[in-house]
Write a protein that holds these residues in place. Structure first.
Motif, PDB file in Angstrom:
ATOM      1  N   GLU A 440       1.571  -5.474  -7.907  1.00 37.67           N
ATOM      2  CA  GLU A 440       0.115  -5.943  -7.349  1.00 37.67           C
ATOM      3  C   GLU A 440      -0.353  -6.826  -8.216  1.00 37.67           C
ATOM      4  O   GLU A 440      -0.895  -7.626  -7.985  1.00 37.67           O
ATOM      5  CB  GLU A 440      -0.372  -4.668  -7.056  1.00 37.67           C
ATOM      6  CG  GLU A 440      -0.295  -3.826  -5.757  1.00 37.67           C
ATOM      7  CD  GLU A 440       0.801  -3.076  -6.027  1.00 37.67           C
ATOM      8  OE1 GLU A 440       1.503  -2.408  -4.984  1.00 37.67           O
ATOM      9  OE2 GLU A 440       1.186  -2.533  -7.090  1.00 37.67           O
ATOM     10  N   GLN A 447      -3.876  -2.413  -3.379  1.00 38.43           N
ATOM     11  CA  GLN A 447      -3.653  -1.458  -2.161  1.00 38.43           C
ATOM     12  C   GLN A 447      -4.773  -0.756  -2.123  1.00 38.43           C
ATOM     13  O   GLN A 447      -5.029  -0.057  -3.090  1.00 38.43           O
ATOM     14  CB  GLN A 447      -2.238  -0.759  -2.365  1.00 38.43           C
ATOM     15  CG  GLN A 447      -1.257  -1.432  -2.509  1.00 38.43           C
ATOM     16  CD  GLN A 447      -0.614  -2.238  -1.357  1.00 38.43           C
ATOM     17  OE1 GLN A 447      -0.720  -1.806  -0.002  1.00 38.43           O
ATOM     18  NE2 GLN A 447       0.264  -3.109  -1.650  1.00 38.43           N
ATOM     19  N   LYS A 449      -6.206   2.470   0.158  1.00 41.11           N
ATOM     20  CA  LYS A 449      -5.857   3.637   1.032  1.00 41.11           C
ATOM     21  C   LYS A 449      -7.066   4.500   1.633  1.00 41.11           C
ATOM     22  O   LYS A 449      -7.880   4.959   0.634  1.00 41.11           O
ATOM     23  CB  LYS A 449      -4.901   4.704   0.165  1.00 41.11           C
ATOM     24  CG  LYS A 449      -4.460   5.683   1.126  1.00 41.11           C
ATOM     25  CD  LYS A 449      -3.311   6.530   0.315  1.00 41.11           C
ATOM     26  CE  LYS A 449      -2.787   7.740   0.983  1.00 41.11           C
ATOM     27  NZ  LYS A 449      -2.030   7.171   2.368  1.00 41.11           N
ATOM     28  N   GLN A 472      -3.640   2.557   5.128  1.00 45.30           N
ATOM     29  CA  GLN A 472      -3.361   1.656   3.706  1.00 45.30           C
ATOM     30  C   GLN A 472      -3.147   0.431   4.071  1.00 45.30           C
ATOM     31  O   GLN A 472      -2.672  -0.133   4.811  1.00 45.30           O
ATOM     32  CB  GLN A 472      -2.265   2.382   2.938  1.00 45.30           C
ATOM     33  CG  GLN A 472      -2.281   1.443   1.583  1.00 45.30           C
ATOM     34  CD  GLN A 472      -1.111   2.351   0.587  1.00 45.30           C
ATOM     35  OE1 GLN A 472      -1.057   3.546   0.574  1.00 45.30           O
ATOM     36  NE2 GLN A 472      -0.393   1.569   0.054  1.00 45.30           N
ATOM     37  N   GLU A 474      -3.162  -3.631   2.152  1.00 42.38           N
ATOM     38  CA  GLU A 474      -2.892  -4.781   1.227  1.00 42.38           C
ATOM     39  C   GLU A 474      -3.906  -6.042   1.243  1.00 42.38           C
ATOM     40  O   GLU A 474      -3.851  -6.708   2.172  1.00 42.38           O
ATOM     41  CB  GLU A 474      -1.424  -5.202   0.869  1.00 42.38           C
ATOM     42  CG  GLU A 474      -1.154  -6.026  -0.231  1.00 42.38           C
ATOM     43  CD  GLU A 474       0.560  -6.474  -0.288  1.00 42.38           C
ATOM     44  OE1 GLU A 474       1.046  -5.755  -0.818  1.00 42.38           O
ATOM     45  OE2 GLU A 474       0.452  -7.891   0.037  1.00 42.38           O
TER      46      GLU A 474
END
Length: 493
Positions: A440, A447, A449, A472, A474
Protein backbone atom coordinates in the motif's frame (compact mmCIF):
# COMPACT_ATOMS: atom_id res chain seq x y z
CA UNK A 1 17.36 -16.10 62.07
CA UNK A 2 13.62 -16.38 61.41
CA UNK A 3 12.63 -16.04 57.79
CA UNK A 4 10.53 -12.93 57.16
CA UNK A 5 7.04 -13.61 55.89
CA UNK A 6 6.29 -12.33 52.44
CA UNK A 7 3.70 -9.59 52.47
CA UNK A 8 0.39 -10.81 51.01
CA UNK A 9 -0.71 -9.40 47.71
CA UNK A 10 -3.38 -6.70 47.95
CA UNK A 11 -6.86 -7.76 46.89
CA UNK A 12 -7.91 -6.34 43.54
CA UNK A 13 -11.46 -5.43 44.52
CA UNK A 14 -13.54 -2.29 44.84
CA UNK A 15 -14.29 -1.27 48.46
CA UNK A 16 -17.78 -2.10 49.70
CA UNK A 17 -20.31 0.52 48.69
CA UNK A 18 -18.20 1.88 45.83
CA UNK A 19 -17.95 1.04 42.13
CA UNK A 20 -15.85 1.76 39.07
CA UNK A 21 -17.14 3.47 35.93
CA UNK A 22 -15.80 2.65 32.47
CA UNK A 23 -15.68 4.47 29.13
CA UNK A 24 -19.28 4.43 27.90
CA UNK A 25 -20.71 5.07 31.38
CA UNK A 26 -18.42 8.04 31.93
CA UNK A 27 -19.23 9.41 28.47
CA UNK A 28 -22.99 9.17 29.06
CA UNK A 29 -22.65 10.86 32.44
CA UNK A 30 -20.57 13.66 30.93
CA UNK A 31 -23.19 14.22 28.24
CA UNK A 32 -25.90 14.44 30.89
CA UNK A 33 -23.85 16.81 33.05
CA UNK A 34 -23.43 19.08 30.04
CA UNK A 35 -27.18 19.02 29.35
CA UNK A 36 -28.01 19.88 32.97
CA UNK A 37 -25.35 22.58 33.08
CA UNK A 38 -26.88 24.06 29.94
CA UNK A 39 -30.27 24.47 31.62
CA UNK A 40 -28.74 25.88 34.80
CA UNK A 41 -26.67 28.33 32.75
CA UNK A 42 -29.75 29.28 30.72
CA UNK A 43 -31.47 30.25 33.98
CA UNK A 44 -28.58 32.58 34.87
CA UNK A 45 -26.63 30.42 37.33
CA UNK A 46 -22.81 30.55 37.39
CA UNK A 47 -20.52 27.55 37.87
CA UNK A 48 -18.68 26.96 41.16
CA UNK A 49 -16.24 24.19 42.08
CA UNK A 50 -15.52 23.73 45.79
CA UNK A 51 -13.05 21.53 47.64
CA UNK A 52 -14.05 17.89 48.11
CA UNK A 53 -12.77 18.16 51.71
CA UNK A 54 -14.29 20.39 54.38
CA UNK A 55 -13.88 20.64 58.13
CA UNK A 56 -16.45 18.58 60.01
CA UNK A 57 -17.41 21.79 61.80
CA UNK A 58 -18.18 23.52 58.48
CA UNK A 59 -20.20 20.58 57.17
CA UNK A 60 -22.37 20.43 60.27
CA UNK A 61 -24.52 17.54 61.44
CA UNK A 62 -27.49 17.50 59.09
CA UNK A 63 -27.52 14.02 57.57
CA UNK A 64 -30.59 11.88 58.25
CA UNK A 65 -28.44 8.86 59.21
CA UNK A 66 -27.24 10.41 62.49
CA UNK A 67 -26.89 7.22 64.52
CA UNK A 68 -23.83 5.97 62.61
CA UNK A 69 -20.19 6.73 63.55
CA UNK A 70 -18.89 10.09 62.26
CA UNK A 71 -22.50 11.14 61.62
CA UNK A 72 -22.55 9.53 58.17
CA UNK A 73 -19.38 11.15 56.78
CA UNK A 74 -15.88 9.89 55.99
CA UNK A 75 -13.78 11.84 58.48
CA UNK A 76 -10.22 11.92 59.83
CA UNK A 77 -8.18 14.04 62.23
CA UNK A 78 -5.34 16.25 61.00
CA UNK A 79 -3.36 18.77 63.05
CA UNK A 80 -6.08 18.93 65.67
CA UNK A 81 -8.89 19.50 63.15
CA UNK A 82 -11.43 16.95 61.95
CA UNK A 83 -11.76 16.91 58.17
CA UNK A 84 -14.31 15.04 56.06
CA UNK A 85 -15.29 14.37 52.48
CA UNK A 86 -18.30 16.51 51.57
CA UNK A 87 -21.62 14.68 51.84
CA UNK A 88 -23.45 17.16 49.61
CA UNK A 89 -22.83 20.40 47.69
CA UNK A 90 -24.94 22.67 49.87
CA UNK A 91 -22.91 22.77 53.09
CA UNK A 92 -19.73 23.73 51.16
CA UNK A 93 -21.72 26.49 49.40
CA UNK A 94 -22.71 27.96 52.77
CA UNK A 95 -19.04 28.06 53.76
CA UNK A 96 -18.00 29.63 50.43
CA UNK A 97 -20.70 32.30 50.61
CA UNK A 98 -19.79 33.20 54.19
CA UNK A 99 -16.08 33.35 53.29
CA UNK A 100 -16.40 35.39 50.07
CA UNK A 101 -19.69 37.23 50.63
CA UNK A 102 -18.08 40.66 50.20
CA UNK A 103 -16.90 39.68 46.71
CA UNK A 104 -20.05 37.91 45.51
CA UNK A 105 -23.23 39.44 44.07
CA UNK A 106 -26.36 39.23 46.20
CA UNK A 107 -28.36 37.22 45.42
CA UNK A 108 -25.65 34.75 44.41
CA UNK A 109 -26.77 32.12 41.90
CA UNK A 110 -24.45 29.17 41.44
CA UNK A 111 -24.45 25.60 40.18
CA UNK A 112 -21.99 22.85 41.11
CA UNK A 113 -21.43 19.32 39.88
CA UNK A 114 -19.28 16.49 41.21
CA UNK A 115 -19.04 13.46 43.49
CA UNK A 116 -20.15 13.42 47.13
CA UNK A 117 -19.49 10.76 49.77
CA UNK A 118 -21.68 9.33 52.54
CA UNK A 119 -20.58 6.80 55.13
CA UNK A 120 -23.85 4.94 55.19
CA UNK A 121 -24.99 1.36 54.77
CA UNK A 122 -24.75 0.42 51.08
CA UNK A 123 -27.42 -1.58 49.31
CA UNK A 124 -28.71 -2.42 45.82
CA UNK A 125 -28.28 0.74 43.74
CA UNK A 126 -27.16 2.64 46.84
CA UNK A 127 -23.50 3.64 46.80
CA UNK A 128 -21.27 5.60 49.15
CA UNK A 129 -19.99 7.80 46.33
CA UNK A 130 -22.34 9.37 43.81
CA UNK A 131 -22.64 12.43 41.59
CA UNK A 132 -24.83 15.43 42.30
CA UNK A 133 -25.78 18.46 40.20
CA UNK A 134 -26.85 21.39 42.38
CA UNK A 135 -28.23 24.85 41.67
CA UNK A 136 -28.80 27.34 44.50
CA UNK A 137 -29.79 30.95 45.04
CA UNK A 138 -28.29 32.58 48.16
CA UNK A 139 -29.62 35.92 49.40
CA UNK A 140 -33.18 35.78 48.01
CA UNK A 141 -35.87 35.73 50.75
CA UNK A 142 -38.85 35.59 48.36
CA UNK A 143 -40.45 32.22 47.62
CA UNK A 144 -40.28 33.32 43.99
CA UNK A 145 -36.75 31.86 44.18
CA UNK A 146 -38.24 28.52 45.27
CA UNK A 147 -40.79 28.61 42.46
CA UNK A 148 -38.00 29.29 39.96
CA UNK A 149 -35.99 26.30 41.21
CA UNK A 150 -39.04 24.04 40.76
CA UNK A 151 -39.60 25.34 37.23
CA UNK A 152 -35.93 24.81 36.38
CA UNK A 153 -36.05 21.27 37.76
CA UNK A 154 -39.04 20.49 35.53
CA UNK A 155 -37.23 21.90 32.49
CA UNK A 156 -34.07 19.97 33.31
CA UNK A 157 -35.85 16.61 33.48
CA UNK A 158 -37.46 17.20 30.10
CA UNK A 159 -34.16 18.36 28.59
CA UNK A 160 -32.32 15.15 29.52
CA UNK A 161 -35.09 12.98 28.08
CA UNK A 162 -37.79 12.41 30.73
CA UNK A 163 -41.12 12.95 29.01
CA UNK A 164 -43.85 15.09 30.51
CA UNK A 165 -46.15 12.66 32.26
CA UNK A 166 -43.25 10.44 33.37
CA UNK A 167 -42.30 12.70 36.27
CA UNK A 168 -43.82 14.98 38.87
CA UNK A 169 -42.14 17.69 40.97
CA UNK A 170 -43.75 17.62 44.40
CA UNK A 171 -43.63 20.66 46.70
CA UNK A 172 -44.23 21.04 50.42
CA UNK A 173 -43.12 23.40 53.20
CA UNK A 174 -41.26 22.54 56.41
CA UNK A 175 -43.09 25.37 58.14
CA UNK A 176 -46.36 23.52 57.58
CA UNK A 177 -44.90 20.39 59.13
CA UNK A 178 -43.52 22.44 62.04
CA UNK A 179 -47.01 23.82 62.52
CA UNK A 180 -48.47 20.32 62.56
CA UNK A 181 -45.85 19.28 65.13
CA UNK A 182 -46.74 22.30 67.22
CA UNK A 183 -50.39 21.28 67.13
CA UNK A 184 -49.31 17.74 68.07
CA UNK A 185 -47.37 19.02 71.10
CA UNK A 186 -43.89 18.50 69.62
CA UNK A 187 -42.60 22.09 69.68
CA UNK A 188 -39.80 23.31 71.93
CA UNK A 189 -36.09 22.54 72.30
CA UNK A 190 -36.78 19.56 74.54
CA UNK A 191 -38.59 17.83 71.65
CA UNK A 192 -35.83 18.28 69.06
CA UNK A 193 -34.86 14.58 69.06
CA UNK A 194 -38.45 13.45 68.58
CA UNK A 195 -38.96 15.94 65.73
CA UNK A 196 -35.85 14.60 63.99
CA UNK A 197 -37.17 11.03 64.17
CA UNK A 198 -40.56 12.17 62.84
CA UNK A 199 -38.89 13.91 59.89
CA UNK A 200 -36.87 10.84 58.98
CA UNK A 201 -39.90 8.60 59.37
CA UNK A 202 -42.06 10.69 57.02
CA UNK A 203 -39.21 10.85 54.49
CA UNK A 204 -39.31 7.03 54.30
CA UNK A 205 -43.02 6.84 53.46
CA UNK A 206 -42.46 5.62 49.88
CA UNK A 207 -40.17 2.84 51.06
CA UNK A 208 -41.86 1.77 54.30
CA UNK A 209 -45.53 2.57 53.69
CA UNK A 210 -48.04 3.82 56.27
CA UNK A 211 -47.46 0.93 58.69
CA UNK A 212 -43.68 1.36 58.70
CA UNK A 213 -43.94 5.10 59.29
CA UNK A 214 -46.56 4.63 62.01
CA UNK A 215 -44.18 2.21 63.78
CA UNK A 216 -41.36 4.77 63.65
CA UNK A 217 -43.66 7.44 65.04
CA UNK A 218 -44.35 5.11 67.96
CA UNK A 219 -41.93 2.77 69.75
CA UNK A 220 -39.84 1.83 66.72
CA UNK A 221 -39.44 -0.64 63.89
CA UNK A 222 -37.46 -3.82 63.21
CA UNK A 223 -36.42 -4.28 59.56
CA UNK A 224 -36.04 -7.53 57.59
CA UNK A 225 -32.45 -7.98 58.75
CA UNK A 226 -33.51 -7.76 62.40
CA UNK A 227 -32.04 -4.30 63.00
CA UNK A 228 -34.21 -2.18 65.29
CA UNK A 229 -34.71 1.55 64.71
CA UNK A 230 -35.88 3.51 67.72
CA UNK A 231 -39.11 5.45 67.19
CA UNK A 232 -40.23 8.93 68.23
CA UNK A 233 -42.35 7.56 71.09
CA UNK A 234 -45.49 9.50 70.11
CA UNK A 235 -48.83 8.68 71.60
CA UNK A 236 -51.64 7.41 69.38
CA UNK A 237 -53.33 10.84 69.16
CA UNK A 238 -50.07 12.60 68.28
CA UNK A 239 -49.22 10.00 65.65
CA UNK A 240 -52.65 10.42 64.04
CA UNK A 241 -52.09 14.17 63.67
CA UNK A 242 -48.81 13.52 61.83
CA UNK A 243 -50.36 10.77 59.70
CA UNK A 244 -53.24 13.12 58.87
CA UNK A 245 -50.72 15.66 57.59
CA UNK A 246 -49.13 13.04 55.32
CA UNK A 247 -52.51 12.16 53.80
CA UNK A 248 -53.63 15.78 53.32
CA UNK A 249 -53.11 15.77 49.55
CA UNK A 250 -56.30 16.35 47.58
CA UNK A 251 -57.24 16.32 43.90
CA UNK A 252 -56.31 19.98 43.39
CA UNK A 253 -53.67 22.28 44.83
CA UNK A 254 -56.34 24.60 46.20
CA UNK A 255 -58.06 21.74 48.01
CA UNK A 256 -54.75 20.55 49.45
CA UNK A 257 -53.93 24.05 50.70
CA UNK A 258 -57.38 24.28 52.30
CA UNK A 259 -56.85 20.97 54.10
CA UNK A 260 -53.43 22.07 55.35
CA UNK A 261 -54.96 25.27 56.71
CA UNK A 262 -57.31 23.11 58.77
CA UNK A 263 -54.42 21.05 60.16
CA UNK A 264 -52.36 24.03 61.37
CA UNK A 265 -55.11 26.03 63.04
CA UNK A 266 -53.54 27.79 66.04
CA UNK A 267 -49.98 27.72 64.66
CA UNK A 268 -48.58 30.91 63.13
CA UNK A 269 -45.58 29.21 61.55
CA UNK A 270 -47.89 26.60 60.04
CA UNK A 271 -50.15 29.29 58.56
CA UNK A 272 -47.09 31.09 57.13
CA UNK A 273 -46.01 27.87 55.44
CA UNK A 274 -49.42 27.30 53.88
CA UNK A 275 -49.44 30.87 52.53
CA UNK A 276 -46.00 30.33 50.98
CA UNK A 277 -47.20 27.16 49.27
CA UNK A 278 -50.17 29.05 47.87
CA UNK A 279 -47.86 31.78 46.50
CA UNK A 280 -45.54 29.20 44.88
CA UNK A 281 -48.51 27.53 43.20
CA UNK A 282 -49.71 30.89 41.82
CA UNK A 283 -46.24 31.80 40.48
CA UNK A 284 -45.81 28.45 38.76
CA UNK A 285 -49.28 28.58 37.27
CA UNK A 286 -48.50 32.01 35.81
CA UNK A 287 -45.49 30.47 34.02
CA UNK A 288 -47.48 27.58 32.61
CA UNK A 289 -46.33 24.85 35.00
CA UNK A 290 -49.53 22.99 35.74
CA UNK A 291 -50.29 20.20 38.18
CA UNK A 292 -49.22 17.64 35.56
CA UNK A 293 -45.63 18.85 36.12
CA UNK A 294 -45.49 20.41 39.61
CA UNK A 295 -47.94 19.78 42.48
CA UNK A 296 -48.39 20.48 46.19
CA UNK A 297 -47.82 17.27 48.18
CA UNK A 298 -47.60 17.26 52.02
CA UNK A 299 -45.78 13.90 52.10
CA UNK A 300 -42.54 15.55 50.93
CA UNK A 301 -40.33 16.53 53.87
CA UNK A 302 -36.72 15.76 52.79
CA UNK A 303 -34.44 14.03 55.29
CA UNK A 304 -31.71 16.64 55.71
CA UNK A 305 -32.00 18.66 58.89
CA UNK A 306 -31.16 22.13 57.57
CA UNK A 307 -34.35 22.85 55.58
CA UNK A 308 -36.44 25.72 56.95
CA UNK A 309 -39.20 26.38 54.39
CA UNK A 310 -40.34 25.07 50.99
CA UNK A 311 -38.99 21.61 50.09
CA UNK A 312 -39.33 19.82 46.76
CA UNK A 313 -38.66 16.47 45.21
CA UNK A 314 -38.77 15.17 41.63
CA UNK A 315 -40.25 11.69 41.32
CA UNK A 316 -40.25 9.56 38.19
CA UNK A 317 -43.67 7.97 37.93
CA UNK A 318 -43.13 5.30 35.28
CA UNK A 319 -42.95 1.64 36.25
CA UNK A 320 -39.79 -0.47 36.29
CA UNK A 321 -38.99 -4.01 37.49
CA UNK A 322 -36.88 -4.45 40.63
CA UNK A 323 -34.17 -7.07 41.17
CA UNK A 324 -36.82 -9.62 42.19
CA UNK A 325 -38.93 -9.02 39.08
CA UNK A 326 -41.61 -7.03 40.89
CA UNK A 327 -43.10 -3.89 39.28
CA UNK A 328 -42.55 -0.59 41.09
CA UNK A 329 -42.35 3.12 40.38
CA UNK A 330 -38.81 4.34 39.73
CA UNK A 331 -38.99 6.96 42.49
CA UNK A 332 -37.08 10.11 43.42
CA UNK A 333 -34.13 11.45 41.41
CA UNK A 334 -33.87 14.97 42.82
CA UNK A 335 -34.69 17.06 45.84
CA UNK A 336 -34.03 20.34 47.56
CA UNK A 337 -35.50 23.18 49.54
CA UNK A 338 -34.98 26.40 51.46
CA UNK A 339 -32.27 26.57 54.15
CA UNK A 340 -32.26 30.09 55.60
CA UNK A 341 -30.14 29.21 58.66
CA UNK A 342 -27.22 27.39 57.03
CA UNK A 343 -25.04 30.42 56.24
CA UNK A 344 -26.02 31.92 59.61
CA UNK A 345 -23.87 29.27 61.29
CA UNK A 346 -20.81 31.11 59.94
CA UNK A 347 -21.94 34.75 59.95
CA UNK A 348 -24.35 34.98 62.86
CA UNK A 349 -26.83 36.68 60.51
CA UNK A 350 -29.67 34.98 58.69
CA UNK A 351 -29.00 34.62 54.96
CA UNK A 352 -31.94 33.27 52.92
CA UNK A 353 -31.07 30.46 50.49
CA UNK A 354 -32.77 27.80 48.42
CA UNK A 355 -31.58 25.14 46.00
CA UNK A 356 -31.97 21.75 44.37
CA UNK A 357 -29.78 18.68 43.88
CA UNK A 358 -30.11 16.10 41.10
CA UNK A 359 -28.75 12.57 41.57
CA UNK A 360 -27.07 11.99 38.23
CA UNK A 361 -26.52 8.23 38.60
CA UNK A 362 -30.18 7.72 39.47
CA UNK A 363 -31.24 9.82 36.50
CA UNK A 364 -28.98 7.85 34.16
CA UNK A 365 -30.45 4.61 35.50
CA UNK A 366 -33.93 5.99 34.84
CA UNK A 367 -33.14 6.86 31.23
CA UNK A 368 -31.59 3.44 30.77
CA UNK A 369 -34.76 1.82 32.17
CA UNK A 370 -36.81 3.82 29.65
CA UNK A 371 -34.51 2.77 26.80
CA UNK A 372 -33.42 6.39 26.26
CA UNK A 373 -29.69 5.66 26.44
CA UNK A 374 -27.82 4.30 23.46
CA UNK A 375 -26.57 0.79 24.19
CA UNK A 376 -23.81 1.04 21.61
CA UNK A 377 -20.64 2.97 22.27
CA UNK A 378 -18.68 4.03 19.18
CA UNK A 379 -14.96 3.64 19.63
CA UNK A 380 -12.10 5.28 17.76
CA UNK A 381 -10.95 4.56 14.21
CA UNK A 382 -8.01 2.16 14.60
CA UNK A 383 -4.97 2.53 12.36
CA UNK A 384 -3.41 -0.93 12.26
CA UNK A 385 0.34 -1.55 12.05
CA UNK A 386 1.63 -3.90 9.32
CA UNK A 387 5.23 -2.67 9.30
CA UNK A 388 6.86 -1.51 12.55
CA UNK A 389 9.47 0.47 10.60
CA UNK A 390 6.73 2.73 9.18
CA UNK A 391 5.40 3.85 12.59
CA UNK A 392 5.94 7.51 11.67
CA UNK A 393 3.65 7.04 8.64
CA UNK A 394 0.96 5.45 10.80
CA UNK A 395 1.24 8.28 13.31
CA UNK A 396 0.90 10.78 10.45
CA UNK A 397 -2.34 9.07 9.39
CA UNK A 398 -3.84 9.17 12.85
CA UNK A 399 -2.78 12.80 13.32
CA UNK A 400 -4.51 13.70 10.05
CA UNK A 401 -7.71 12.00 11.18
CA UNK A 402 -7.63 13.72 14.57
CA UNK A 403 -6.89 17.12 13.03
CA UNK A 404 -10.08 16.68 11.00
CA UNK A 405 -12.20 15.98 14.09
CA UNK A 406 -12.21 12.17 13.82
CA UNK A 407 -11.51 10.12 16.94
CA UNK A 408 -8.61 7.80 16.10
CA UNK A 409 -5.69 5.83 17.51
CA UNK A 410 -2.73 3.78 16.29
CA UNK A 411 -2.56 0.16 17.47
CA UNK A 412 0.28 0.18 20.03
CA UNK A 413 0.28 -3.47 21.05
CA UNK A 414 2.37 -6.23 19.51
CA UNK A 415 1.70 -5.91 15.76
CA UNK A 416 3.00 -9.38 14.93
CA UNK A 417 -0.47 -10.95 14.63
CA UNK A 418 -2.80 -8.88 12.45
CA UNK A 419 -5.83 -10.88 13.59
CA UNK A 420 -5.23 -9.70 17.14
CA UNK A 421 -5.29 -6.12 15.90
CA UNK A 422 -8.77 -6.62 14.44
CA UNK A 423 -9.87 -8.33 17.67
CA UNK A 424 -8.60 -5.27 19.53
CA UNK A 425 -10.61 -3.01 17.21
CA UNK A 426 -13.73 -5.11 17.91
CA UNK A 427 -13.10 -4.86 21.67
CA UNK A 428 -12.83 -1.08 21.29
CA UNK A 429 -16.09 -1.06 19.31
CA UNK A 430 -14.23 0.67 16.51
CA UNK A 431 -16.27 1.61 13.43
CA UNK A 432 -13.34 1.51 11.00
CA UNK A 433 -9.88 -0.03 10.69
CA UNK A 434 -7.24 1.58 8.46
CA UNK A 435 -4.80 -0.94 6.93
CA UNK A 436 -1.54 -0.22 5.12
CA UNK A 437 1.49 -2.43 4.54
CA UNK A 438 4.48 -2.28 2.23
CA UNK A 439 2.44 -2.76 -0.97
CA UNK A 440 0.00 0.00 0.00
CA UNK A 441 2.78 2.45 0.87
CA UNK A 442 4.55 1.68 -2.43
CA UNK A 443 1.31 2.30 -4.37
CA UNK A 444 0.24 5.37 -2.37
CA UNK A 445 -3.03 3.80 -1.19
CA UNK A 446 -4.66 2.62 2.05
CA UNK A 447 -7.26 -0.04 2.82
CA UNK A 448 -10.26 1.13 4.82
CA UNK A 449 -12.36 -1.57 6.47
CA UNK A 450 -15.94 -0.84 7.56
CA UNK A 451 -16.04 -2.97 10.71
CA UNK A 452 -19.73 -2.42 11.43
CA UNK A 453 -20.81 -3.42 7.93
CA UNK A 454 -18.37 -6.31 8.00
CA UNK A 455 -19.94 -7.61 11.21
CA UNK A 456 -23.43 -7.37 9.69
CA UNK A 457 -22.33 -9.25 6.55
CA UNK A 458 -20.77 -11.96 8.73
CA UNK A 459 -24.03 -12.35 10.66
CA UNK A 460 -26.20 -12.37 7.54
CA UNK A 461 -23.88 -13.98 5.00
CA UNK A 462 -26.67 -16.07 3.50
CA UNK A 463 -28.87 -13.11 2.63
CA UNK A 464 -28.78 -11.88 -0.97
CA UNK A 465 -28.90 -8.22 0.05
CA UNK A 466 -25.41 -8.38 1.55
CA UNK A 467 -23.62 -10.07 -1.34
CA UNK A 468 -22.80 -6.98 -3.36
CA UNK A 469 -21.99 -4.66 -0.48
CA UNK A 470 -18.23 -4.23 0.03
CA UNK A 471 -16.97 -3.74 3.56
CA UNK A 472 -13.41 -2.84 2.59
CA UNK A 473 -12.22 -0.11 0.22
CA UNK A 474 -8.90 0.77 -1.36
CA UNK A 475 -8.46 4.53 -1.74
CA UNK A 476 -5.65 6.91 -2.50
CA UNK A 477 -3.69 7.97 0.57
CA UNK A 478 -4.84 11.56 0.03
CA UNK A 479 -8.49 10.45 0.21
CA UNK A 480 -8.14 8.82 3.64
CA UNK A 481 -10.07 11.47 5.60
CA UNK A 482 -12.81 11.87 2.98
CA UNK A 483 -13.52 8.12 2.80
CA UNK A 484 -13.49 7.68 6.57
CA UNK A 485 -15.98 10.54 6.88
CA UNK A 486 -18.19 9.01 4.19
CA UNK A 487 -18.28 5.63 5.96
CA UNK A 488 -18.94 7.21 9.39
CA UNK A 489 -21.81 9.23 7.92
CA UNK A 490 -23.32 6.09 6.43
CA UNK A 491 -23.02 4.24 9.75
CA UNK A 492 -24.71 7.13 11.54
CA UNK A 493 -27.73 6.81 9.24
Amino acid sequence: MAKMKKAPKPKAQTPKGFRDYFGAEVTKRTEMLNQIAGVYHHYGFDALETSAVETVEALGKFLPDVDRPNEGVFAWEEDGDWLALRYDMTAPLARVYAQFRNDLPSPYRRYAMGPVWRNEKPGPGRFRQFYQCDADTVGAPSVAADAEICAMLSDTLETVGIDRGDYIVRVNNRKVLNGVMEVAGLSGDDKEAERGIVLRAIDKLDRLGDDGVRALLGEGRKDESGDFTKGAGLGAEQAEIVMGFMSAKRDTGAATVARLNELVIGSKIGADGVNELETIAELLDAQGYGANRIEIDPSVVRGLGYYTGPVYEAELTFEVTDEKGRPRNFGSVSGGGRYDDLVKRFTGQEVPATGVSIGVDRLLAALDAKGRLSKASVGPVVVTVMDKTRMADYQAMVAELRNNGIRAEVYLGNPKNFGNQLKYADARQSPIAVIAGGDEFDSGVVQIKDLILGAEIAKNATLEEWKDRPSQYEVARGDLVAKVREILAGQAK
